[in-house]
Each structure stands twice: as C-alpha cells, then as structure tokens.
Write an enzyme that holds these catalytic residues in place. Structure first.
Site, short mmCIF file in Angstrom:
data_model
loop_
_atom_site.label_atom_id
_atom_site.label_comp_id
_atom_site.label_asym_id
_atom_site.label_seq_id
_atom_site.Cartn_x
_atom_site.Cartn_y
_atom_site.Cartn_z
N THR A 1 33.45 35.04 43.17
CA THR A 1 34.22 35.00 44.30
C THR A 1 33.11 34.74 45.29
O THR A 1 32.20 35.10 45.50
CB THR A 1 35.20 36.16 44.53
N TYR B 1 35.90 44.95 45.73
CA TYR B 1 36.11 43.61 44.78
C TYR B 1 34.72 42.84 44.93
O TYR B 1 34.74 42.47 43.61
CB TYR B 1 37.42 42.77 45.45
#
Ligand code: UDP
Length: 332
Positions: free
Chosen positions: A117, A141
C-alpha cells in the site's frame, strides 16, 4: 499457465484479480475465510474456506491444487480501524503473511505477488512519490504492511523465494461488465460512502478541510481496480519469465481532492451529495500521489480505465445493481 492460489480472492481487489488471471489463462483457487470477502465474488472455480493463519490448511491447499504461485490479498485495510485496533492489524497482516510464507516454504512454492500500500510512505517529502521515497507510515495499517515487506528479502535469500510487492494507491471503480465491485461492511471508502449519502444515508463526512492543499481537502490518486488487477497479471508473468522480484507503485500520477471526487459523484449521479464537515481522520496523510514509472517502463502497465469519470461511473453502476440489487445497502 499456472495454478494460482489467490489468498483473499473473495475480496474487492482479489476478486478482480481472479477475473484477470482467468482471462490470462491461469487456473485460480481462491483461499478466503469470508470474514470480509463474499462468496458471490468467487465467480467459478474452487473456493477453499480457510484462515490465512492456518498453516496446515494452507499447506493442504497448496499441495492439493498443485499451486505454482500465490497472490496474497487477505488483509485488514482500514486506516482508522488500524489506529484504534492495532492488534488485529498486526495479527491479520503480519502474522497472517508469515503463516502463508511458512506454508509456502514447507511445500516448496516459491513465487508470491503481495498487496502492499501507499500507506507505507507516510507524509510525502516530495510528490509524486516513487518507490525509493522514505517509508514512515502514519498508521498501524501502513506499519503492518511495511513490517512484512521488510521480512521478504530475508525469506527470499534463505529459502529461494521470489516475492514482488505492489503498493496500491486508492483502489476504486468496478468491473466494466458489472460482474464484481466494491462491497465492504462497514464501508469506509470515499466513493461508495458518497453514493450512500446520495441514496439517503447519512451525509458524507468530509474528514478535514484545512489541509495545506489547494481546496483544503486531502488529495488522493485513484486507480481503477481493473487496472490494478492487470498489474498483478503482469508482475506474475515477469516473475515466471525469470524476472527479478521488485516493488512497484500502482497509481495514475493524477491527484484529486476529496471535494473534486464529490463533484464527480454529483456529475455522474445527477444528484447532490449531502456533506458535513468532520475532524481529520487520524493517520491520513494530506496527499498521496504515485510515480508509477517503474511498472510502466519495466512491465508495460498503463492505467487505461483510471480516468476519474470512468471510475465513478463503473462504481455507480455497481452500487445500484451489485449482487443483491443494491450493492452495499446501508452499512456497506
Ligand atoms: N474520506 C472522507 N470521508 C469519508 C471517507 C473518506 O473525507 O467518508 C477521505 C479520507 O479522509 C481520505 C480520502 O477521502 O482523505 C480517501 O479515503 P479512503 O478511505 O477512501 O481511502 P484511503 O486513502 O484511506 O486509502
């Protein structure tokens, strides 16, 4: 062509990748515990109902289906959730991937394509960001994905694995033939939440309007999920042709603000998006914009469906039809 185990293949990006893999001639086996994925997203082929932390079940699936390659999409993905519940993020994203790697090493499967990501970068030092930009995640995250990215070179050296990482920017849109789309419960992403507001749900919260950006709202690089799926197929082909493993940004290089996205939703739906001003979401960088030259130059990838209008139109079609007549309902 190969047998590919798609871990998390019943989820949003994983299911679109399964379509692209099949269209490229691969055999697909989905491995998913359906905790956030959907049975309806598995369009044919095999579904193994298993948890990514279950090493024995993973080994069984790798052996039974003579898997040559793994694509790993199974993860928790909400920035806000990761800030309040990091345990879940480290368990699912780090421990889960380590289990999968152990199973691969035991069975002798050597190739993986991994979903990473743009959240690994954190606050940009410059923009657009290339893959060499420093990695300083702003939330658990991004940290969980970076932690596992950092483990990969050790596994590659010691066990002869080849692992490529795709750092996605903002995945969005839906399959152009209406077979698949985004269904999260609860839905946290901007575009489907704007649709829910249009359809009479709660007004869309704009998380922060005083960022140092032209209109004060965050800037993001929206990439169509079908283009993302194509990136996976290309990376897989490269590895199978003997190419080196690598890390690739997958984005368009065009940034849109939250307000600009809302305007596009209004244009496409022909309706006003009711909004309310909300505080910034913890862990949100003001801007995320990709330099994707590496995947374009090395693998010939191009974001051909990622025009913002096409993204919003395909997502809107899906949102109105979905699998159940209304893709995401209230919650999702
Ligand atoms: N956002 C927003 N309201 C929402 C959902 C998202 O203002 O209801 C903003 C969010 O703060 C971010 C951008 O929209 O700046 C994209 O957020 P999303 O959750 O879609 O993706 P992320 O960038 O977190 O991967």
């Amino acid at each position: 062509m190969s047998n590919v185990l798609v871990v998390g293949g019943a989820g949003y990006i994983g299911s679109h990748a399964c379509l692209a893999l099949r269209e490229a001639g691969h055999e697909v086996v989905v491995y998913d515990n359906l905790s956030t994925g959907h049975r309806e997203a598995v369009l044919g082929g095999v579904l193994v109902d298993g948890d990514v932390r279950d090493v024995e079940k993973l080994k069984e699936a790798l052996r039974n289906y003579r898997v040559a390659v793994v694509m790993h999409f199974a993860a928790l993905i909400s920035v806000a959730d990761s800030v309040s519940n990091p345990i879940a993020y480290y368990e699912a994203n780090v421990e889960g991937t380590l289990s999968l790697l152990s199973a691969m090493v035991d069975v002798g499967v050597e190739v993986m394509v991994f979903s990473s990501t743009a959240a690994v970068y954190g606050k940009p030092d410059y923009s657009p960001m290339c893959e060499d930009h420093p990695t300083r995640p702003l939330n658990a995250y991004g940290e969980s994905k970076l932690a596992i990215e950092r483990a990969f070179p050790h596994y590659e050296r010691a066990y002869g694995l080849k692992i490529s990482k795709l750092r996605y920017f903002n995945a969005s849109g839906a399959d152009s033939k209406g077979r698949l789309g985004e269904v999260h419960d609860p839905e946290t992403h901007l575009i489907p939440r704007a649709f829910n507001a249009v359809l009479g749900g709660a007004p869309l919260e704009i998380f922060g309007e005083e960022y140092s950006t032209p209109d004060g709202t965050c800037l993001r690089d929206f990439v169509h999920v079908t283009d993302l799926a194509d990136a996976h197929v290309r990376v897989l082909r490269h590895l199978q042709d003997g190419g080196e493993s690598g890390v690739y940004n997958v984005g368009t290089g065009s940034a849109y603000s939250v307000r600009e996205v809302i305007q596009m939703v209004e244009r496409v739906t022909g309706q006003r998006v009711p909004t309310i001003s909300s505080p910034r979401r913890i862990g949100d960088p003001s801007s995320l914009l990709a330099a994707s030259d590496r995947i374009q130059n090395e693998l010939g990838w191009m974001p051909i469906h990622s025009d913002l209008q096409e993204i919003v139109e395909s997502a809107w079609r899906w949102h109105q039809t979905g699998w159940h007549g209304s893709a995401t309902g209230d919650a999702g």
